[in-house]
Design an enzyme around this catalytic site. Structure first.
Site, PDB file in Angstrom:
ATOM      1  N   GLN A  91     -46.732  78.150 -27.351  1.00  0.00           N
ATOM      2  CA  GLN A  91     -46.443  76.971 -28.217  1.00  0.00           C
ATOM      3  C   GLN A  91     -47.507  75.846 -28.080  1.00  0.00           C
ATOM      4  OE1 GLN A  91     -42.738  76.202 -29.569  1.00  0.00           O
ATOM      5  NE2 GLN A  91     -42.073  78.237 -29.144  1.00  0.00           N
ATOM      6  N   ASP A 134     -47.696  89.408 -11.446  1.00  0.00           N
ATOM      7  CA  ASP A 134     -47.820  89.187 -12.880  1.00  0.00           C
ATOM      8  C   ASP A 134     -48.958  90.039 -13.436  1.00  0.00           C
ATOM      9  OD1 ASP A 134     -47.954  87.471 -15.493  1.00  0.00           O
ATOM     10  OD2 ASP A 134     -46.308  86.616 -14.338  1.00  0.00           O
ATOM     11  N   HIS A 180     -51.149  85.682 -19.009  1.00  0.00           N
ATOM     12  CA  HIS A 180     -49.849  85.204 -18.531  1.00  0.00           C
ATOM     13  C   HIS A 180     -49.910  84.796 -17.062  1.00  0.00           C
ATOM     14  CE1 HIS A 180     -45.491  85.646 -17.414  1.00  0.00           C
ATOM     15  NE2 HIS A 180     -45.322  85.123 -18.620  1.00  0.00           N
ATOM     16  N   ILE A 189     -60.873  68.021 -13.688  1.00  0.00           N
ATOM     17  CA  ILE A 189     -60.995  68.755 -14.949  1.00  0.00           C
ATOM     18  C   ILE A 189     -59.681  69.477 -15.240  1.00  0.00           C
ATOM     19  CG2 ILE A 189     -63.478  69.123 -14.658  1.00  0.00           C
ATOM     20  CD1 ILE A 189     -62.758  72.094 -14.045  1.00  0.00           C
ATOM     21  N   VAL A 220     -56.154  70.786 -15.810  1.00  0.00           N
ATOM     22  CA  VAL A 220     -54.802  70.379 -15.454  1.00  0.00           C
ATOM     23  C   VAL A 220     -54.669  70.325 -13.939  1.00  0.00           C
ATOM     24  CG1 VAL A 220     -53.737  71.266 -17.558  1.00  0.00           C
ATOM     25  CG2 VAL A 220     -54.032  72.782 -15.589  1.00  0.00           C
ATOM     26  N   ASN A 270     -35.559  84.859 -21.478  1.00  0.00           N
ATOM     27  CA  ASN A 270     -35.594  84.100 -22.729  1.00  0.00           C
ATOM     28  C   ASN A 270     -34.699  84.693 -23.809  1.00  0.00           C
ATOM     29  OD1 ASN A 270     -37.550  82.422 -21.582  1.00  0.00           O
ATOM     30  ND2 ASN A 270     -39.191  83.798 -22.196  1.00  0.00           N
ATOM     31  N   ALA A 307     -34.345  88.191 -11.527  1.00  0.00           N
ATOM     32  CA  ALA A 307     -33.734  86.894 -11.207  1.00  0.00           C
ATOM     33  C   ALA A 307     -32.234  87.009 -10.994  1.00  0.00           C
ATOM     34  CB  ALA A 307     -34.032  85.892 -12.323  1.00  0.00           C
ATOM     35  N   TYR A 348     -30.627  89.102  -9.236  1.00  0.00           N
ATOM     36  CA  TYR A 348     -30.260  89.518  -7.888  1.00  0.00           C
ATOM     37  C   TYR A 348     -30.026  88.294  -6.996  1.00  0.00           C
ATOM     38  CZ  TYR A 348     -31.800  94.217  -9.215  1.00  0.00           C
ATOM     39  OH  TYR A 348     -31.938  95.422  -9.832  1.00  0.00           O
ATOM     40  N   VAL A 362     -32.903  86.267  -5.254  1.00  0.00           N
ATOM     41  CA  VAL A 362     -33.918  85.621  -6.092  1.00  0.00           C
ATOM     42  C   VAL A 362     -33.367  84.305  -6.642  1.00  0.00           C
ATOM     43  CG1 VAL A 362     -35.420  85.868  -8.102  1.00  0.00           C
ATOM     44  CG2 VAL A 362     -34.855  87.873  -6.710  1.00  0.00           C
ATOM     45  N   SER A 404     -40.696  81.852 -17.920  1.00  0.00           N
ATOM     46  CA  SER A 404     -41.874  82.230 -17.119  1.00  0.00           C
ATOM     47  C   SER A 404     -42.633  81.007 -16.663  1.00  0.00           C
ATOM     48  CB  SER A 404     -42.813  83.125 -17.940  1.00  0.00           C
ATOM     49  OG  SER A 404     -42.422  84.460 -17.889  1.00  0.00           O
TER      50      SER A 404
END
Length: 642
Positions: free
Chosen positions: A97, A127, A159, A174, A176, A250, A265, A267, A270, A326
């Site tokens: 986005q 990842d 990702h 510089i 972020v 999502n 997630a 479990y 986590v 994520s």
């Protein structure tokens, strides 16, 4: 998943079909499986049967292989298989986005001002890899366990690099800035250039993290498949002290009423993270369910991205905006790295508790299915300018413990739970026993000159819950104490029945558990207490130790209600109280059965009688008041606090 018996039946049928000459098994295309063994991995047998071993997970005695059903049947006949599951697809959970904003709402600037940067904490991102050439990232190492690794653990999707920037983008003027720029950042490439992987590659990545002693693993990956091997390796990682942070998924709905949290997630080991927007409202696609533990920024997050990877068909010039759970998970991972840096001696479970306690409550009061405990926050500054400190050290089953450090000029520390004063002490450990709920404690540090400094501490207590018990009842902490120490059980899983009468059998069982008597059911000295009576073991043990003698007719009368005088006799003998100095109860004298025991418990500060000055020796005991007397006899905390 099929039960083992069903699996063996299916394998037998497959063998039968093969033997009868249909030829189906020989022409069968190989499939990918994850096999868990009860014992060591039989590598020789696997090789002899023609399996292609893709991954070996020695820490959970498991392998990922390619093979067919006939090979599985033969393997089952020769080895002890715990489970067989298909290797299932896992994908990165993302939604590209615009704009970035998530640094300030989670108290990251305050943590940075305190000098916390994640230094010395090892964080693994499981990842698509990380862009090792990105000028805003510093990667300490990594591994590629994906099926294709043309450039090692370098990111050919984007990702993983985006996740990495949220956690650890450098403070270099510089691009972020990450939440924890000085962590030791490791890339575990388990997903390919399309963001696709499998449970086999995820398990392999987690095993690498265990072997290389990571502190935190970020799991911004999701799958609908519940795989026992995946859960087992995550359990092993958690047992090894690793914090596990996962994106909730999502696939949420606008109503937010469904349970759609995805694995891993979902479990228990986590930390499941949901996503909020700039107004701190749940993003409508963010998963919901009781597993959601914490919320974090996840909508339109600007972070690092490989410059040679297209996003939405365009060059990224090293940065991109993405949305999804994520993106929310790494905000939590980064903050936990700062927690770990500040509190290196704490276990992963203790740090997880701190995460819950420091969260900014969102939505309905307390933990909920949309935001969990609330928005991830920095550690509360529980230190005033004079150096007075309060640290929550443990919250478990109603028992809350905090460590207090006071300035040398402080004379006393008075503590309130809400508006109720609960304790005064100099410094040291404060312990409280409470029902499930969210509590605001006030620690008042009193100086010799009459001045006072107040430190507030918020504590979220998840259990226990009883529908007929509340903290407004003066005896509730005593009951929680006995419950937490397995001395008193609820009448059901959700009720305590504090106003119910206590029978003689119940009383002896409670005292027996409190002082550690042998409680195994057995024959007793009493004619009316059989071996099957729930308290027979405690009753016989108490008889053998002279705590009780029964009635002249040889009975114990286990179902008879206990009076206050009888309670006094039991407690005085069980705790060997000696001081029988007479106490001025107008209704207690030498003609009252058990009068000396009543004096003994009064001198031990276990009771002070009623407000009218009487003791009321023949009044029946309730579960509530009996709990108060036992808690006071057992733990001086309940005498000092009252």
């Amino acid at each position: 998943m099929l039960k083992k018996g069903s699996l063996r039946l299916m394998i037998f049928l497959l063998i039968f079909v093969s033997v009868t000459g249909t030829g189906m098994a020989e022409s069968e295309e190989p499939q990918e499986y994850i096999i868990q063994f009860q014992d060591d991995i039989p590598a020789k047998v696997l090789n002899e049967l023609g399996f292609e071993t893709m991954y070996t997970y020695s820490s959970i005695d498991s392998v990922a292989v390619k093979g067919n059903s006939t090979q599985l049947a033969l393997l089952n006949n020769q080895t002890n298989i715990l489970s067989v599951t298909e290797n299932r697809p896992v994908q990165a959970s993302l939604t590209p986005q615009t704009v970035s904003w998530g640094y300030e709402p989670i108290d990251a600037p305050q943590m940075a001002d305190a000098g916390l940067t994640g230094n010395g904490v090892k964080v693994a991102i499981l990842d698509t890899g990380i862009d090792t050439d990105h000028p805003d990232l510093k990667v300490a190492g990594g591994v590629c366990v994906a099926e294709s690794c043309p450039a090692g653990f370098d990111d050919n999707n984007g990702h993983g690099t985006h996740i990495a920037g949220i956690i650890a983008a450098q403070d270099n003027e510089i691009g972020v800035l990450g939440i924890a720029p000085n962590v030791e950042l490791y890339a575990i490439k388990s997903l390919d250039k399309n963001g696709d992987g499998s449970t086999a590659t995820i398990i392999a990545g987690i095993e690498w993290a265990i072997q290389n002693k990571m502190d935190i693993i970020n799991l911004s990956v999701t799958t609908t498949a519940n795989d026992s091997a995946l859960q087992r390796i995550l359990d092993r990682a958690y047992q090894q002290g690793i914090l596990l942070v996962g994106s909730g998924g999502n696939n949420g709905t606008a109503a937010g009423t469904e349970n759609n949290v995805m694995y891993p997630a979902k479990y228990p080991t986590v930390i499941a993270v949901s996503s909020v927007d700039e107004e701190l409202k749940r993003v409508s696609t963010s998963a919901t369910g009781y597993e959601i533990e914490i919320a974090a920024p996840g909508d339109e997050i600007l972070s690092t991205f490989p410059s040679d990877v297209l996003i939405n068909g365009s060059q990224s010039n090293g940065y991109a905006v993405m949305s999804g759970t994520s993106m929310a998970a790494p905000f939590v991972t980064g903050m936990l790295a700062l927690y770990k840096e500040k509190e290196p001696a704490k276990t992963n479970a203790e740090l997880r508790t701190l995460l819950q306690q420091n969260a900014l409550d969102l939505g309905v009061a307390g933990k909920d299915n949309l935001y969990g405990y609330g928005l991830v926050q920095g550690l509360s500054e529980l230190t005033d300018s004079d150096g007075n400190q309060v640290a929550v050290t443990s919250v478990a089953n109603g028992k809350v413990q905090m460590e207090i450090t006071a300035n040398e000029l402080v004379q006393t520390v008075s503590i309130s739970r809400g508006t109720k004063p609960v304790k005064s002490l100099a410094e040291g450990t404060f312990t409280d026993y409470v029902l499930a709920g969210q509590y605001q404690y006030l620690f008042n540090f009193h100086y010799a000159d009459g001045s006072k400094v107040t430190v507030p501490v918020k504590v979220d207590v998840p259990a226990p819950k009883f529908s007929d018990l509340s903290m407004n009842q003066w005896f509730a902490p005593h009951i929680v104490y006995l419950y937490e120490n397995s001395i008193l059980a609820g009448t059901t899983t959700t009720t305590m029945e504090p106003d119910a009468a206590i029978t003689r059998a119940m009383a002896v069982a409670i005292i027996g558990r409190a002082i550690g008597l042998e409680g195994e059911k057995r024959s007793t000295h009493f004619s009316d207490v059989g071996i099957n009576n729930f308290a027979s073991g405690y009753i016989q043990s108490a008889y053998e130790k002279g705590i009780l003698v029964g009635f002249p007719d040889g009975t114990f009368r286990p179902g008879q209600e206990v009076t206050r005088a009888e309670m006094a006799m039991l407690i005085a003998k069980a705790y060997q109280l000696e001081d029988a100095t007479p106490v001025a109860f107008p209704d207690v004298n030498q003609r009252v059965s058990g009068y000396e025991a009543i004096y003994k418990i009064a001198n031990a500060n276990i009771t002070s009688g009623y407000l009218d000055g009487e003791f009321k020796p023949y009044e029946p005991m309730k579960r509530s008041t009996f709990s108060v007397f036992i808690a006071r006899a057992q733990n001086p905390l309940f005498i000092d606090n009252e």
